[in-house]
Design a protein around this motif. Sequence first.
Motif, PDB file in Angstrom:
ATOM      1  N   PHE A 197      23.179  -3.517   1.678  1.00 61.01           N
ATOM      2  CA  PHE A 197      22.758  -3.911   3.025  1.00 61.01           C
ATOM      3  C   PHE A 197      21.556  -4.839   2.950  1.00 61.01           C
ATOM      4  O   PHE A 197      21.487  -5.844   3.689  1.00 61.01           O
ATOM      5  N   CYS A 198      20.591  -4.539   2.098  1.00 59.93           N
ATOM      6  CA  CYS A 198      19.425  -5.406   1.979  1.00 59.93           C
ATOM      7  C   CYS A 198      19.815  -6.797   1.488  1.00 59.93           C
ATOM      8  O   CYS A 198      19.230  -7.801   1.904  1.00 59.93           O
ATOM      9  N   ARG A 199      20.804  -6.869   0.613  1.00 59.33           N
ATOM     10  CA  ARG A 199      21.222  -8.156   0.064  1.00 59.33           C
ATOM     11  C   ARG A 199      22.065  -8.962   1.039  1.00 59.33           C
ATOM     12  O   ARG A 199      21.984 -10.190   1.063  1.00 59.33           O
ATOM     13  N   THR A 200      22.888  -8.307   1.829  1.00 60.20           N
ATOM     14  CA  THR A 200      23.878  -9.021   2.631  1.00 60.20           C
ATOM     15  C   THR A 200      23.644  -8.915   4.135  1.00 60.20           C
ATOM     16  O   THR A 200      24.194  -9.713   4.898  1.00 60.20           O
ATOM     17  N   GLY A 201      22.892  -7.911   4.563  1.00 61.62           N
ATOM     18  CA  GLY A 201      22.706  -7.678   5.991  1.00 61.62           C
ATOM     19  C   GLY A 201      23.876  -6.990   6.658  1.00 61.62           C
ATOM     20  O   GLY A 201      23.907  -6.855   7.883  1.00 61.62           O
ATOM     21  N   ARG A 207      32.193   2.606  -1.936  1.00 60.77           N
ATOM     22  CA  ARG A 207      32.810   2.128  -3.182  1.00 60.77           C
ATOM     23  C   ARG A 207      32.675   0.619  -3.326  1.00 60.77           C
ATOM     24  O   ARG A 207      32.405   0.116  -4.431  1.00 60.77           O
ATOM     25  N   ARG A 208      32.836  -0.095  -2.232  1.00 64.99           N
ATOM     26  CA  ARG A 208      32.695  -1.555  -2.325  1.00 64.99           C
ATOM     27  C   ARG A 208      31.253  -1.946  -2.641  1.00 64.99           C
ATOM     28  O   ARG A 208      31.004  -2.877  -3.411  1.00 64.99           O
ATOM     29  N   ALA A 209      30.304  -1.259  -2.019  1.00 67.30           N
ATOM     30  CA  ALA A 209      28.902  -1.526  -2.318  1.00 67.30           C
ATOM     31  C   ALA A 209      28.595  -1.228  -3.784  1.00 67.30           C
ATOM     32  O   ALA A 209      27.884  -1.990  -4.459  1.00 67.30           O
ATOM     33  N   ALA A 210      29.137  -0.123  -4.284  1.00 64.59           N
ATOM     34  CA  ALA A 210      28.896   0.244  -5.682  1.00 64.59           C
ATOM     35  C   ALA A 210      29.510  -0.764  -6.641  1.00 64.59           C
ATOM     36  O   ALA A 210      28.915  -1.115  -7.669  1.00 64.59           O
ATOM     37  N   GLN A 211      30.696  -1.232  -6.332  1.00 69.54           N
ATOM     38  CA  GLN A 211      31.326  -2.243  -7.191  1.00 69.54           C
ATOM     39  C   GLN A 211      30.490  -3.515  -7.246  1.00 69.54           C
ATOM     40  O   GLN A 211      30.360  -4.143  -8.297  1.00 69.54           O
ATOM     41  N   SER A 212      29.898  -3.885  -6.114  1.00 65.94           N
ATOM     42  CA  SER A 212      29.039  -5.064  -6.072  1.00 65.94           C
ATOM     43  C   SER A 212      27.799  -4.868  -6.931  1.00 65.94           C
ATOM     44  O   SER A 212      27.403  -5.768  -7.698  1.00 65.94           O
ATOM     45  N   ALA A 254      16.536   1.353  -6.561  1.00 63.92           N
ATOM     46  CA  ALA A 254      17.078   1.076  -5.229  1.00 63.92           C
ATOM     47  C   ALA A 254      15.975   1.117  -4.177  1.00 63.92           C
ATOM     48  O   ALA A 254      15.925   0.264  -3.274  1.00 63.92           O
ATOM     49  N   ALA A 255      15.071   2.095  -4.295  1.00 61.76           N
ATOM     50  CA  ALA A 255      13.962   2.189  -3.349  1.00 61.76           C
ATOM     51  C   ALA A 255      13.074   0.952  -3.433  1.00 61.76           C
ATOM     52  O   ALA A 255      12.593   0.448  -2.403  1.00 61.76           O
ATOM     53  N   GLU A 256      12.875   0.450  -4.622  1.00 63.77           N
ATOM     54  CA  GLU A 256      12.065  -0.763  -4.789  1.00 63.77           C
ATOM     55  C   GLU A 256      12.721  -1.963  -4.118  1.00 63.77           C
ATOM     56  O   GLU A 256      12.041  -2.807  -3.529  1.00 63.77           O
ATOM     57  N   ARG A 257      14.043  -2.043  -4.207  1.00 63.26           N
ATOM     58  CA  ARG A 257      14.744  -3.159  -3.555  1.00 63.26           C
ATOM     59  C   ARG A 257      14.594  -3.076  -2.027  1.00 63.26           C
ATOM     60  O   ARG A 257      14.411  -4.097  -1.367  1.00 63.26           O
ATOM     61  N   VAL A 258      14.683  -1.861  -1.496  1.00 65.01           N
ATOM     62  CA  VAL A 258      14.514  -1.695  -0.054  1.00 65.01           C
ATOM     63  C   VAL A 258      13.089  -2.041   0.347  1.00 65.01           C
ATOM     64  O   VAL A 258      12.849  -2.734   1.354  1.00 65.01           O
ATOM     65  N   GLU A 259      12.106  -1.588  -0.430  1.00 65.08           N
ATOM     66  CA  GLU A 259      10.709  -1.881  -0.120  1.00 65.08           C
ATOM     67  C   GLU A 259      10.432  -3.380  -0.192  1.00 65.08           C
ATOM     68  O   GLU A 259       9.689  -3.926   0.641  1.00 65.08           O
ATOM     69  N   GLU A 260      11.012  -4.056  -1.158  1.00 64.56           N
ATOM     70  CA  GLU A 260      10.837  -5.514  -1.267  1.00 64.56           C
ATOM     71  C   GLU A 260      11.374  -6.209  -0.018  1.00 64.56           C
ATOM     72  O   GLU A 260      10.745  -7.132   0.513  1.00 64.56           O
ATOM     73  N   THR A 261      12.548  -5.780   0.417  1.00 67.58           N
ATOM     74  CA  THR A 261      13.148  -6.388   1.610  1.00 67.58           C
ATOM     75  C   THR A 261      12.290  -6.125   2.838  1.00 67.58           C
ATOM     76  O   THR A 261      12.033  -7.028   3.655  1.00 67.58           O
ATOM     77  N   ALA A 262      11.817  -4.881   2.976  1.00 66.40           N
ATOM     78  CA  ALA A 262      10.972  -4.534   4.121  1.00 66.40           C
ATOM     79  C   ALA A 262       9.674  -5.317   4.102  1.00 66.40           C
ATOM     80  O   ALA A 262       9.210  -5.814   5.141  1.00 66.40           O
ATOM     81  N   ALA A 263       9.083  -5.457   2.913  1.00 66.39           N
ATOM     82  CA  ALA A 263       7.826  -6.203   2.819  1.00 66.39           C
ATOM     83  C   ALA A 263       8.034  -7.668   3.176  1.00 66.39           C
ATOM     84  O   ALA A 263       7.200  -8.285   3.856  1.00 66.39           O
ATOM     85  N   ALA A 264       9.124  -8.250   2.721  1.00 66.71           N
ATOM     86  CA  ALA A 264       9.391  -9.664   2.984  1.00 66.71           C
ATOM     87  C   ALA A 264       9.651  -9.906   4.468  1.00 66.71           C
ATOM     88  O   ALA A 264       9.246 -10.938   5.022  1.00 66.71           O
TER      89      ALA A 264
END
Length: 268
Positions: A197-201, A207-212, A254-264
Motif C-alpha cells: 500500500f505504501c508503494r502503490t497507494g 498473496r498478491r502483495a506478498a508476491q510483489s 516493514a514498519a520502517e517502510r511505513v514510517e518512511e512513507t508517513a514521514a515523507a
Amino acid sequence: MTRTPADPLSLPAELRPYLQELVHRTHSVCGAHLVSVIAVGSVALGDYRHGRSDTDVTVVVDGQLPGRALPDLATALAHPALPCPAAGLELVVYDAGFTARPSGEAGYLLDLNTGPSLPGKVSLDPAESPAFWYVIDRSVAHRAGRVLYGRPAREVIAEPARTDLLTALRASVREHSAGEGHLADNRVLNGCRSVHFCRTGGWAAKRRAAQSVAASEERFRPLVEAALRSYERPSRTESAALPAAAVRAFLTWAAERVEETAAAELGG
C-alpha cells in the motif's frame, strides 16, 4: 437499489448460500433501516481461500434502530445458529451518518466475530477495539466492496483520509509485530500488504502483495515464500511455523517502510 449481488456467480461458490441467508436475516432484523450489505476483505479483493479466509462483511444502517436490533442481529448471525462455512465471520455494522464522512475512528455500532475458527466477539462499544482494523476495512470497502444488498459502497462509505490510513498502517504493523493471537504466516502477509500500500497507494490481496514483495526484496524472499506456502494449506490449524527471528526482522523492516512513507507525506 440492488437487492442481490449484481453477479452472484462471481462470489465464491462455498459462500453463496451463506451470504444470501446472512442478507436475509440482516434485512429481517433491520427492515427499512438497512442501507447496504457489503462484502469486504478477501472476497472483495478476489482472493478468498476456503478453510483459511474469514468472510468480512460491512453493514450500513440508516436511522435509529429499535433498541434490541443489534443484539438480535448478533444472535441471528452467530455460528452455529447460522453455520459459517468460512473460517469465521467478521461483521461490522455502522450508521450511515458515520460512514458518509472520512474518519480515523472505529465508529461501529456492532462488531461481531463468530465462526468455527474465530474467537467469538460481540461489541457494541467502539472504544473497546483498536481503530486501525476498521479504518483499513472501510478503505477497502470504498474502493473494492462488493454489494450484497442495497446502495453501492462508494455512495455510502467515504474513503478515510490518507493521514488516517497511514496511521492505521502504523498500528497494523505494530499489532502484527507483537504477534499475540496471530498466525506467523498472516503476520508476514499483512506486513507485505502494508508495504504494498505504501508503494502503490492501493490495496491488494495478501498473496498478491506478498508476491510483489518477494520479487523485489531478495533478503526476505525465502521467508515471504514460506509464508505463502503456509497460507496455501487447507486450514489454519495446518499453518507452518516460521522462524521467529526472521518474522521479527521482516516486520521491523516493514514498519520502517511505513514510517518512511508517513514521514515523507505527513512530516513525521
